[in-house]
Design a protein around this motif. Structure first.
Motif, PDB file in Angstrom:
ATOM      1  N   ARG A   1      -9.670   8.760   3.359  1.00  0.00           N
ATOM      2  CA  ARG A   1      -9.179   7.416   3.034  1.00  0.00           C
ATOM      3  C   ARG A   1      -9.985   6.788   1.909  1.00  0.00           C
ATOM      4  O   ARG A   1      -9.428   6.142   1.012  1.00  0.00           O
ATOM      5  CB  ARG A   1      -9.241   6.533   4.272  1.00  0.00           C
ATOM      6  CG  ARG A   1      -8.750   5.132   3.973  1.00  0.00           C
ATOM      7  CD  ARG A   1      -8.620   4.316   5.208  1.00  0.00           C
ATOM      8  NE  ARG A   1      -8.165   2.981   4.845  1.00  0.00           N
ATOM      9  CZ  ARG A   1      -8.210   1.964   5.641  1.00  0.00           C
ATOM     10  NH1 ARG A   1      -8.672   2.109   6.858  1.00  0.00           N
ATOM     11  NH2 ARG A   1      -7.799   0.791   5.244  1.00  0.00           N
TER      12      ARG A   1
ATOM     13  N   HIS B   1     -11.114  -8.992  10.845  1.00  0.00           N
ATOM     14  CA  HIS B   1      -9.998  -8.354  10.151  1.00  0.00           C
ATOM     15  C   HIS B   1      -8.680  -8.625  10.894  1.00  0.00           C
ATOM     16  O   HIS B   1      -7.677  -8.996  10.279  1.00  0.00           O
ATOM     17  CB  HIS B   1     -10.270  -6.849  10.048  1.00  0.00           C
ATOM     18  CG  HIS B   1      -9.324  -6.096   9.200  1.00  0.00           C
ATOM     19  ND1 HIS B   1      -9.290  -6.197   7.825  1.00  0.00           N
ATOM     20  CD2 HIS B   1      -8.367  -5.181   9.519  1.00  0.00           C
ATOM     21  CE1 HIS B   1      -8.352  -5.400   7.346  1.00  0.00           C
ATOM     22  NE2 HIS B   1      -7.771  -4.770   8.350  1.00  0.00           N
TER      23      HIS B   1
ATOM     24  N   LEU C   1     -16.411  -3.303   6.089  1.00  0.00           N
ATOM     25  CA  LEU C   1     -15.698  -2.413   7.014  1.00  0.00           C
ATOM     26  C   LEU C   1     -15.855  -0.955   6.576  1.00  0.00           C
ATOM     27  O   LEU C   1     -16.134  -0.078   7.403  1.00  0.00           O
ATOM     28  CB  LEU C   1     -14.216  -2.775   7.091  1.00  0.00           C
ATOM     29  CG  LEU C   1     -13.850  -3.885   8.054  1.00  0.00           C
ATOM     30  CD1 LEU C   1     -12.410  -4.341   7.836  1.00  0.00           C
ATOM     31  CD2 LEU C   1     -14.042  -3.445   9.499  1.00  0.00           C
ATOM     32  N   TYR C   2     -15.689  -0.678   5.289  1.00  0.00           N
ATOM     33  CA  TYR C   2     -15.878   0.687   4.799  1.00  0.00           C
ATOM     34  C   TYR C   2     -17.315   1.151   5.032  1.00  0.00           C
ATOM     35  O   TYR C   2     -17.559   2.306   5.410  1.00  0.00           O
ATOM     36  CB  TYR C   2     -15.526   0.799   3.308  1.00  0.00           C
ATOM     37  CG  TYR C   2     -14.063   1.042   3.060  1.00  0.00           C
ATOM     38  CD1 TYR C   2     -13.516   2.306   3.218  1.00  0.00           C
ATOM     39  CD2 TYR C   2     -13.218   0.015   2.664  1.00  0.00           C
ATOM     40  CE1 TYR C   2     -12.170   2.549   2.996  1.00  0.00           C
ATOM     41  CE2 TYR C   2     -11.866   0.241   2.435  1.00  0.00           C
ATOM     42  CZ  TYR C   2     -11.359   1.510   2.605  1.00  0.00           C
ATOM     43  OH  TYR C   2     -10.034   1.743   2.384  1.00  0.00           O
TER      44      TYR C   2
ATOM     45  N   ARG D   1      -8.537   5.612  -1.584  1.00  0.00           N
ATOM     46  CA  ARG D   1      -8.722   4.232  -2.048  1.00  0.00           C
ATOM     47  C   ARG D   1      -9.342   4.201  -3.443  1.00  0.00           C
ATOM     48  O   ARG D   1      -8.976   3.373  -4.273  1.00  0.00           O
ATOM     49  CB  ARG D   1      -9.599   3.478  -1.043  1.00  0.00           C
ATOM     50  CG  ARG D   1      -9.990   2.067  -1.449  1.00  0.00           C
ATOM     51  CD  ARG D   1      -8.819   1.112  -1.279  1.00  0.00           C
ATOM     52  NE  ARG D   1      -9.111  -0.222  -1.722  1.00  0.00           N
ATOM     53  CZ  ARG D   1      -9.403  -1.233  -0.943  1.00  0.00           C
ATOM     54  NH1 ARG D   1      -9.477  -1.063   0.348  1.00  0.00           N
ATOM     55  NH2 ARG D   1      -9.642  -2.408  -1.453  1.00  0.00           N
TER      56      ARG D   1
ATOM     57  N   SER E   1     -15.312  -8.404   3.179  1.00  0.00           N
ATOM     58  CA  SER E   1     -15.041  -7.908   4.530  1.00  0.00           C
ATOM     59  C   SER E   1     -14.525  -6.469   4.491  1.00  0.00           C
ATOM     60  O   SER E   1     -14.911  -5.641   5.321  1.00  0.00           O
ATOM     61  CB  SER E   1     -14.075  -8.822   5.276  1.00  0.00           C
ATOM     62  OG  SER E   1     -12.810  -8.833   4.675  1.00  0.00           O
ATOM     63  N   HIS E   2     -13.683  -6.151   3.508  1.00  0.00           N
ATOM     64  CA  HIS E   2     -13.219  -4.769   3.384  1.00  0.00           C
ATOM     65  C   HIS E   2     -14.372  -3.840   3.013  1.00  0.00           C
ATOM     66  O   HIS E   2     -14.474  -2.729   3.550  1.00  0.00           O
ATOM     67  CB  HIS E   2     -12.090  -4.661   2.354  1.00  0.00           C
ATOM     68  CG  HIS E   2     -10.779  -5.126   2.878  1.00  0.00           C
ATOM     69  ND1 HIS E   2     -10.268  -6.366   2.605  1.00  0.00           N
ATOM     70  CD2 HIS E   2      -9.876  -4.516   3.677  1.00  0.00           C
ATOM     71  CE1 HIS E   2      -9.110  -6.507   3.212  1.00  0.00           C
ATOM     72  NE2 HIS E   2      -8.843  -5.399   3.875  1.00  0.00           N
TER      73      HIS E   2
ATOM     74  N   TYR F   1       0.851  -1.182   0.000  1.00  0.00           N
ATOM     75  CA  TYR F   1       0.000   0.000   0.000  1.00  0.00           C
ATOM     76  C   TYR F   1       0.890   1.236   0.000  1.00  0.00           C
ATOM     77  O   TYR F   1       2.049   1.184   0.405  1.00  0.00           O
ATOM     78  CB  TYR F   1      -0.907   0.013   1.236  1.00  0.00           C
ATOM     79  CG  TYR F   1      -2.069  -0.940   1.118  1.00  0.00           C
ATOM     80  CD1 TYR F   1      -3.280  -0.538   0.571  1.00  0.00           C
ATOM     81  CD2 TYR F   1      -1.961  -2.253   1.552  1.00  0.00           C
ATOM     82  CE1 TYR F   1      -4.342  -1.419   0.452  1.00  0.00           C
ATOM     83  CE2 TYR F   1      -3.023  -3.141   1.443  1.00  0.00           C
ATOM     84  CZ  TYR F   1      -4.207  -2.709   0.895  1.00  0.00           C
ATOM     85  OH  TYR F   1      -5.257  -3.573   0.781  1.00  0.00           O
TER      86      TYR F   1
ATOM     87  N   HIS G   1      -4.757   4.146   7.472  1.00  0.00           N
ATOM     88  CA  HIS G   1      -5.243   2.879   8.030  1.00  0.00           C
ATOM     89  C   HIS G   1      -5.002   2.821   9.531  1.00  0.00           C
ATOM     90  O   HIS G   1      -5.907   2.542  10.322  1.00  0.00           O
ATOM     91  CB  HIS G   1      -4.557   1.705   7.332  1.00  0.00           C
ATOM     92  CG  HIS G   1      -4.865   0.378   7.947  1.00  0.00           C
ATOM     93  ND1 HIS G   1      -4.132  -0.137   8.997  1.00  0.00           N
ATOM     94  CD2 HIS G   1      -5.821  -0.539   7.672  1.00  0.00           C
ATOM     95  CE1 HIS G   1      -4.631  -1.316   9.339  1.00  0.00           C
ATOM     96  NE2 HIS G   1      -5.652  -1.585   8.548  1.00  0.00           N
TER      97      HIS G   1
ATOM     98  N   PRO H   1      -5.667  -0.879  -4.692  1.00  0.00           N
ATOM     99  CA  PRO H   1      -4.901  -1.600  -3.671  1.00  0.00           C
ATOM    100  C   PRO H   1      -3.971  -2.606  -4.344  1.00  0.00           C
ATOM    101  O   PRO H   1      -4.198  -2.995  -5.493  1.00  0.00           O
ATOM    102  CB  PRO H   1      -5.983  -2.320  -2.855  1.00  0.00           C
ATOM    103  CG  PRO H   1      -7.149  -2.417  -3.770  1.00  0.00           C
ATOM    104  CD  PRO H   1      -7.075  -1.233  -4.695  1.00  0.00           C
TER     105      PRO H   1
ATOM    106  N   ALA I   1     -12.138 -11.489   1.353  1.00  0.00           N
ATOM    107  CA  ALA I   1     -11.376 -10.265   1.616  1.00  0.00           C
ATOM    108  C   ALA I   1     -12.103  -9.053   1.041  1.00  0.00           C
ATOM    109  O   ALA I   1     -12.220  -8.005   1.702  1.00  0.00           O
ATOM    110  CB  ALA I   1      -9.972 -10.379   1.025  1.00  0.00           C
ATOM    111  N   GLN I   2     -12.611  -9.183  -0.172  1.00  0.00           N
ATOM    112  CA  GLN I   2     -13.315  -8.078  -0.819  1.00  0.00           C
ATOM    113  C   GLN I   2     -14.575  -7.700  -0.033  1.00  0.00           C
ATOM    114  O   GLN I   2     -14.822  -6.525   0.231  1.00  0.00           O
ATOM    115  CB  GLN I   2     -13.668  -8.466  -2.254  1.00  0.00           C
ATOM    116  CG  GLN I   2     -14.283  -7.352  -3.059  1.00  0.00           C
ATOM    117  CD  GLN I   2     -14.580  -7.799  -4.488  1.00  0.00           C
ATOM    118  OE1 GLN I   2     -14.737  -8.984  -4.775  1.00  0.00           O
ATOM    119  NE2 GLN I   2     -14.657  -6.839  -5.379  1.00  0.00           N
TER     120      GLN I   2
END
Length: 182
Positions: free
Chosen positions: A69, A161, A100-101, A73, A96-97, A13, A21, A78, A93-94
């Motif tokens: 952020r 996470h 989270l956002y 992004r 959960s991210h 990143y 982050h 990423p 992963a996609q």
């Protein structure tokens, strides 16, 4: 003497993304702890308002950094997942991210809206923000209910996470965690 060429590691990143982050992570964890602590403080206790004002101040700061952020992004892709990452893991992963956002946006928004319908309004480190709404107990409670309810899946997503990061470090040893370190 010639300058060495600067190379960018595509598997990491960017420094702004890394900084945002970790600062946002610390703010969110701190505010969740403070939020759960302060709701049990009885009304009329001296200093109670200071906890609420600190929580609101940190929430406005976090909200602004989250928007920054999110903008970063959207403008910066990423790093790709390592080769060999299974499709289900990539999807997990996609999702959960993304969730989270979603929580990172909803949590400060509902807190801000709840406070906007409160007679006390919002003070950011002692400076009153313009009041964008009117005093309305029902709308304040409506948004506060969602602010509190969102915290539950938000905490669960944060735990997932963190556990996923630990899995990458301790089990997979695939350097995923290192991409988010300066």
């Amino acid at each position: 003497m010639s300058a060495l060429p600067v190379t960018v590691d595509k598997a990491r990143y960017t420094l702004p993304a890394i900084g945002l982050h970790w600062v946002i992570a610390l703010l969110i964890i701190g505010m969740l702890c403070l939020g759960y602590y302060m709701v049990d403080i009885p009304k009329g206790i001296p200093g109670r308002a200071a906890y609420f004002n600190l929580h609101k101040s940190l929430g406005v700061l976090a909200g602004a950094l989250i928007l920054l952020r999110l903008g970063w992004r959207l403008a910066h892709r990423p790093p790709p997942l390592p080769r060999g990452t299974s499709r289900p893991m990539a999807r997990a992963a996609q999702w959960s991210h993304g969730l989270l956002y979603f929580c990172m946006l909803l949590q400060p928004a509902t807190g801000y809206l709840s406070s906007s319908f409160n007679k006390y309004g919002i003070k950011v480190f002692g400076v009153a923000l313009p009041n964008l709404a009117w005093e309305d107990k029902h709308l304040r409670e409506f948004f506060m209910t969602y602010h509190q309810l969102i915290a539950i899946p938000f905490i669960a997503l944060i735990a997932i996470h963190v556990l996923a990061a630990c899995k990458h470090v301790l089990i997979d040893r695939d350097r995923i965690f290192g991409r988010m370190l300066p």
